[in-house]
Write a protein that holds these residues in place. Sequence first.
Motif, short mmCIF file in Angstrom:
data_model
loop_
_atom_site.label_atom_id
_atom_site.label_comp_id
_atom_site.label_asym_id
_atom_site.label_seq_id
_atom_site.Cartn_x
_atom_site.Cartn_y
_atom_site.Cartn_z
N VAL A 73 0.85 -1.19 0.00
CA VAL A 73 0.00 0.00 0.00
C VAL A 73 0.88 1.24 0.00
N THR A 74 0.55 2.19 -0.86
CA THR A 74 1.23 3.47 -0.85
C THR A 74 0.22 4.56 -0.58
N THR A 75 0.49 5.44 0.37
CA THR A 75 -0.37 6.61 0.55
C THR A 75 0.43 7.82 0.13
N GLU A 76 -0.17 8.64 -0.68
CA GLU A 76 0.49 9.84 -1.16
C GLU A 76 -0.39 11.03 -0.80
N THR A 77 0.16 11.96 -0.06
CA THR A 77 -0.59 13.14 0.36
C THR A 77 -0.12 14.34 -0.45
N THR A 78 -1.07 15.05 -1.01
CA THR A 78 -0.72 16.25 -1.79
C THR A 78 -1.40 17.45 -1.16
N GLN A 79 -0.86 18.61 -1.44
CA GLN A 79 -1.44 19.81 -0.87
C GLN A 79 -1.18 20.98 -1.79
N GLY A 80 -2.07 21.96 -1.73
CA GLY A 80 -1.84 23.22 -2.44
C GLY A 80 -2.50 23.25 -3.80
N ALA A 81 -2.32 24.38 -4.45
CA ALA A 81 -2.98 24.63 -5.73
C ALA A 81 -2.48 23.65 -6.79
N THR A 82 -3.35 23.30 -7.67
CA THR A 82 -3.00 22.40 -8.75
C THR A 82 -2.23 23.16 -9.82
N PRO A 109 3.14 16.45 -4.41
CA PRO A 109 3.11 15.53 -3.27
C PRO A 109 3.89 16.11 -2.10
N VAL A 110 3.38 15.97 -0.89
CA VAL A 110 4.10 16.46 0.30
C VAL A 110 4.55 15.32 1.21
N GLN A 111 3.93 14.15 1.05
CA GLN A 111 4.30 13.02 1.88
C GLN A 111 3.96 11.74 1.14
N VAL A 112 4.89 10.79 1.13
CA VAL A 112 4.62 9.51 0.50
C VAL A 112 5.05 8.41 1.45
N HIS A 113 4.13 7.58 1.85
CA HIS A 113 4.43 6.45 2.72
C HIS A 113 4.06 5.16 2.01
N SER A 114 4.82 4.10 2.28
CA SER A 114 4.63 2.89 1.52
C SER A 114 4.97 1.67 2.36
N VAL A 115 4.22 0.60 2.18
CA VAL A 115 4.54 -0.65 2.88
C VAL A 115 4.04 -1.84 2.06
N PRO A 133 -12.56 25.22 11.67
CA PRO A 133 -11.75 24.22 10.99
C PRO A 133 -10.65 24.86 10.16
N ARG A 134 -9.51 24.20 10.16
CA ARG A 134 -8.39 24.68 9.36
C ARG A 134 -8.78 24.79 7.90
N GLY A 135 -8.31 25.86 7.28
CA GLY A 135 -8.79 26.17 5.93
C GLY A 135 -8.21 25.32 4.83
N SER A 136 -6.97 24.85 4.98
CA SER A 136 -6.34 24.27 3.81
C SER A 136 -6.59 22.78 3.73
N PRO A 137 -7.41 22.37 2.77
CA PRO A 137 -7.69 20.96 2.63
C PRO A 137 -6.53 20.25 1.94
N GLY A 138 -6.38 18.98 2.18
CA GLY A 138 -5.37 18.19 1.49
C GLY A 138 -6.07 17.11 0.71
N SER A 139 -5.31 16.36 -0.05
CA SER A 139 -5.92 15.21 -0.67
C SER A 139 -4.97 14.05 -0.56
N SER A 140 -5.49 12.87 -0.70
CA SER A 140 -4.69 11.71 -0.43
C SER A 140 -5.05 10.59 -1.40
N THR A 141 -4.04 9.89 -1.86
CA THR A 141 -4.23 8.79 -2.78
C THR A 141 -3.77 7.51 -2.10
N ARG A 142 -4.59 6.50 -2.09
CA ARG A 142 -4.15 5.22 -1.54
C ARG A 142 -4.18 4.19 -2.64
N SER A 143 -3.09 3.51 -2.79
CA SER A 143 -2.98 2.58 -3.90
C SER A 143 -2.52 1.21 -3.44
#
Lengths: 105, 132
Positions: B1-10, B17-23, B112-122
């Motif tokens: 499984v890899t989780t990739e977190t992205t943030q900010g304007a497209t 991507p701001v964080q990538v974790h994998s196992v 609530p904090r304003g800046s939403p993030g998004s996350s991809t799980r693969s």
Amino acid sequence: VADDDLVFRALADPTRRLLLDLLFARDGRTLTELEQEVEMTRFGVMKHLRVLEDAGLVVRRRHGRETLHFLNPVPIRLVHDRWIGKYTEHGVAMLADLKHDQEEQ
Amino acid sequence: VTTETTQGATTAAGPRPVQVHSVYIKATPERIWQAITDPEWNGRYGYGAPSTFELQPGGAFRSVPGPAMIEGARQMGWPLPDTAVDGEVVEVDPPHRLVQTWRWRWTRGRRPRGSPGSSTRSPRAADPGSAG
């Protein structure tokens, strides 16, 4: 080769530990950015990053024209979980926190 | 499984991507997919907040804090809303890829904090020959 062997071998080198320290301080760097912080050729840094990648400690992602390198701490947590159980975690963390606190002063 | 977190304007290159974790996990992609998307399972991991996904683009994502999380937050003096995290399902390709946005609703008495993030799980089948 077992996963753990790759992790321990990757960590058994000061340059590779420095590369992980750099990514821990600021994640998602390019090879060029990492190369500037290490006294080593680009090729040497690439080789070390490759070992870290094979151990799962570094993950690469393409972003536009750049390739970014990310610290993946999950294998280190798995090493932690191997010898630090649920019931010893608090005691171990207490001594670690005490050390960090006192050495910062 | 890899989780990739992205943030900010497209940007043209897509969100950064701001964080990538994998196992690597010795299990089928189907089982991992269920563990991630079924609240009966996903509440066991992380903060212990069962999460529901409407598994279609534009569907709602919501994470409801469990009893232990509510009690922990109460003791720390942080009131918890009924929904700790919400967001939107962006992309669904079972059992391989799930893209979602998320936003923390859990803050110390502030909005609530304003800046939403998004996350991809693969969850992906391990490459033949790779460990684990």
